[in-house]
Write a protein that holds these residues in place. Structure first.
Motif, PDB file in Angstrom:
ATOM      1  N   ALA A 171       0.835  -1.196   0.000  1.00  0.00           N
ATOM      2  CA  ALA A 171       0.000   0.000   0.000  1.00  0.00           C
ATOM      3  C   ALA A 171       0.869   1.244   0.000  1.00  0.00           C
ATOM      4  O   ALA A 171       0.868   2.031   0.939  1.00  0.00           O
ATOM      5  N   GLY A 172       1.630   1.425  -1.067  1.00  0.00           N
ATOM      6  CA  GLY A 172       2.496   2.584  -1.189  1.00  0.00           C
ATOM      7  C   GLY A 172       1.819   3.710  -1.948  1.00  0.00           C
ATOM      8  O   GLY A 172       0.647   3.623  -2.328  1.00  0.00           O
ATOM      9  N   PRO A 173       2.534   4.791  -2.209  1.00  0.00           N
ATOM     10  CA  PRO A 173       1.944   5.927  -2.922  1.00  0.00           C
ATOM     11  C   PRO A 173       1.741   5.613  -4.406  1.00  0.00           C
ATOM     12  O   PRO A 173       2.414   4.760  -4.983  1.00  0.00           O
ATOM     13  N   VAL A 174       0.817   6.326  -5.014  1.00  0.00           N
ATOM     14  CA  VAL A 174       0.563   6.225  -6.457  1.00  0.00           C
ATOM     15  C   VAL A 174       0.992   7.546  -7.091  1.00  0.00           C
ATOM     16  O   VAL A 174       0.514   8.620  -6.709  1.00  0.00           O
ATOM     17  N   TRP A 175       1.931   7.468  -8.048  1.00  0.00           N
ATOM     18  CA  TRP A 175       2.439   8.671  -8.717  1.00  0.00           C
ATOM     19  C   TRP A 175       1.852   8.743 -10.127  1.00  0.00           C
ATOM     20  O   TRP A 175       1.911   7.772 -10.887  1.00  0.00           O
ATOM     21  N   ARG A 176       1.256   9.890 -10.428  1.00  0.00           N
ATOM     22  CA  ARG A 176       0.761  10.146 -11.796  1.00  0.00           C
ATOM     23  C   ARG A 176       1.866  10.864 -12.557  1.00  0.00           C
ATOM     24  O   ARG A 176       2.314  11.956 -12.183  1.00  0.00           O
ATOM     25  N   THR A 177       2.316  10.227 -13.601  1.00  0.00           N
ATOM     26  CA  THR A 177       3.436  10.732 -14.398  1.00  0.00           C
ATOM     27  C   THR A 177       2.982  10.946 -15.829  1.00  0.00           C
ATOM     28  O   THR A 177       2.324  10.071 -16.416  1.00  0.00           O
ATOM     29  N   GLU A 178       3.343  12.086 -16.384  1.00  0.00           N
ATOM     30  CA  GLU A 178       3.042  12.384 -17.784  1.00  0.00           C
ATOM     31  C   GLU A 178       4.337  12.687 -18.510  1.00  0.00           C
ATOM     32  O   GLU A 178       5.130  13.546 -18.085  1.00  0.00           O
ATOM     33  N   VAL A 179       4.562  11.912 -19.575  1.00  0.00           N
ATOM     34  CA  VAL A 179       5.784  12.040 -20.378  1.00  0.00           C
ATOM     35  C   VAL A 179       5.369  12.383 -21.817  1.00  0.00           C
ATOM     36  O   VAL A 179       4.500  11.704 -22.410  1.00  0.00           O
ATOM     37  N   GLN A 180       5.996  13.407 -22.385  1.00  0.00           N
ATOM     38  CA  GLN A 180       5.665  13.817 -23.753  1.00  0.00           C
ATOM     39  C   GLN A 180       6.390  12.917 -24.748  1.00  0.00           C
ATOM     40  O   GLN A 180       7.606  12.725 -24.670  1.00  0.00           O
ATOM     41  N   LEU A 181       5.591  12.354 -25.713  1.00  0.00           N
ATOM     42  CA  LEU A 181       6.174  11.533 -26.760  1.00  0.00           C
ATOM     43  C   LEU A 181       6.761  12.408 -27.862  1.00  0.00           C
ATOM     44  O   LEU A 181       6.593  13.639 -27.883  1.00  0.00           O
ATOM     45  N   ARG A 182       7.437  11.780 -28.817  1.00  0.00           N
ATOM     46  CA  ARG A 182       8.086  12.550 -29.885  1.00  0.00           C
ATOM     47  C   ARG A 182       7.061  13.240 -30.791  1.00  0.00           C
ATOM     48  O   ARG A 182       7.368  14.266 -31.402  1.00  0.00           O
TER      49      ARG A 182
END
Length: 503
Positions: free
Chosen positions: A190-201
């Motif tokens: 039950a750890g943290p949930v990180w929302r990550t957004e990475v821009q594609l080419r």
């Protein structure tokens, strides 16, 4: 002007006052306490160092697997057409890594992150390897999805993704994997949930909702168990070592205490460490020299006693030739006093033996005979109480000590009463008289050789002043104590306390 009263000096032989109540009084307790405190402190420092190193290793690896997984998926998406990207999204639509494609970023560029968020963002940028736009924020999934994230966020999940081939292996979902089930129940996933957004080419944004396993900040039970076992083993070894070191000191103290009672006791064993052997050798040497000095003094006094008999005999013969009857009686009285003084002085200086073998003495019979002898001389002596069992002692010495005390009571008090108190552990004999008593300042002084108080310096009750000193010497040889006390109703009481030896 008054000055504050000074603190009373401690009594001789009394233990000095301790500044700290928790500080042990014995050498064994102090050594064991210092050793225990040092070991506990060392163990705590070692545990702190181990935990700090563990935390450092966990921090270094925090989010590394998830960051590498996201980097692999981003690299895969950059090289796939739109149709293939939809397949990848279908694969990564369940926790612990949920993928979706967005036309634009929904996370602010300046979103605030805590320490773990900054660490995860740094790991992700390092895994991507190029300066593309990356945005990270902490995200709280809906309640219905939070349990799924917690259950699937296993620490040892493995993802293998290749171009044209994708395969996910999630060990937390394998049947029979009870270890992961136990971890999930304990909340390790039950750890943290990180929302990550990475821009594609191509400008689109790949959004990843990654659940990271929670870091267990508790002390590992194996580390605690190992430290406890090590501490217990070291304490047991330290207890045995300290006890082995202190035991010779106890033997030395016992031998020193018994030295005053018997100079002929067996010597101490000269074994053990060098310092213990040196102490035992020094004590044995001292005991041997004391015995030699006593023997030499005894031989000298025996020779002196033999030499004094000749002039005393000559003086007695010459006294019988005197024509004056009164002068002859006074002269013979002086000779008898001189002979008694010489005999008692020799007995006092010889230490009254002490080499005789102890045997059970019938105290009741001894007191009855002493009472009969005193009554035969016209003296009034009463015995009250009885001993419950024979007393291990030397009968001749005990009779001599009691005879001196009874003589002293009869001469100065007119009559003597001997009270017997026996509780099975010690025998107390109280010799009481009805005399004037002794001033409190002189209760100890009368035990010194040749000390006679003013009231006793006459021909009728004089003596040599050695009777009480001889009685105390005998008492010490037998391992007891002799004290004098003034009775409230008048008179003097001599308390002769003798312990019963074990067995």
């Amino acid at each position: 002007m008054t000055t504050p009263a000074s603190a009373p000096a401690p009594a001789p032989g009394a233990a000095p006052p301790r500044r700290w109540r928790w500080w042990p009084d014995s050498l064994f307790g102090r050594l064991l306490l210092v050793l225990t405190a040092g070991l506990v402190l060392a163990q705590l420092l070692g545990a702190a160092i181990n935990v700090a190193e563990r935390d450092q290793l966990l921090n270094r690896g925090y989010g590394l697997a998830a960051a590498q997984r996201i980097a692999d998926v981003v690299d895969l998406l950059d090289g796939l057409p739109e149709t293939e990207r939809a397949r990848v999204v279908q694969v990564f639509r369940q926790p612990p890594l949920v993928l979706s494609l967005q036309p634009q970023a929904s996370i602010a560029a300046d979103a605030a992150l805590d320490r773990r968020g900054l660490m995860f963002a740094a790991r992700l940028r390092m895994a991507l390897g190029d300066p593309r736009a990356v945005r990270v924020m902490a995200w709280a999934p809906p309640l219905d999805e939070a349990a799924e994230y917690a259950r699937r966020a296993a620490p040892d999940e493995r993802w293998m993704i290749g171009r044209g081939e994708m395969r996910g292996e999630m060990r937390g979902e394998m049947r029979g994997d009870m270890r992961e089930e136990r971890r999930a129940r304990r909340g390790l996933g039950a750890g943290p949930v990180w929302r990550t957004e990475v821009q594609l080419r191509d400008g689109r944004w790949a959004r990843f909702d990654a659940a990271l396993p929670a870091q267990d900040e508790r002390l590992p039970w194996r580390l605690a168990a190992s430290l406890g076992v090590l501490l217990l083993a070291t304490l047991l070894l330290g207890w045995w070592a300290v006890r082995s070191l202190v035991r010779p000191l106890h033997r030395l103290a016992g031998a020193a205490q018994a030295l005053g009672e018997n100079l002929r006791q067996p010597p101490l064993p000269e074994t053990g460490p060098r310092e213990v052997r040196q102490a035992a050798q020094a004590f044995n040497t001292m005991q041997r020299r004391l015995a030699e000095q006593v023997d030499e003094r005894t031989r000298l006094l025996a020779a002196l006693s033999h030499d004094l008999k000749t002039p005393l005999t000559r003086m007695r013969l010459r006294a019988e030739l005197l024509d004056d009857e009164a002068a002859r009686e006074r002269f013979e009285a002086d000779l008898r006093e001189m002979e008694a003084m010489v005999a008692e002085t020799l007995d006092f200086l010889r230490g009254l033996g002490g080499h005789e073998v102890r045997a059970p003495v019938d105290v009741n019979a001894l007191l009855a005979r002493l009472q009969a002898d005193q009554q035969a001389m016209g003296r009034e002596v009463q015995v009250l109480g009885q001993a419950v069992a024979p007393l291990p002692a030397v009968a001749s010495l005990l009779r001599r000590a009691l005879g001196n005390l009874v003589d002293n009571a009869v001469l100065y008090g007119g009559r003597a009463t001997v009270r017997v108190d026996d509780d099975g552990h010690s025998l107390l004999l109280r010799v009481q008289d009805e005399g004037p008593g002794i001033p409190p300042a002189d209760l100890e002084r009368v035990f010194e050789p040749f000390v006679r108080l003013e009231a006793s310096r006459n021909r009728a009750t004089g003596g040599t002043g050695l009777g009480l000193g001889i009685a105390r010497n005998i008492t010490q040889v037998l391992g007891g104590t002799l004290t004098l006390h003034n009775r409230p109703e008048g008179g003097l009481e001599a308390r002769l306390a003798l312990p019963r030896l074990p067995g």
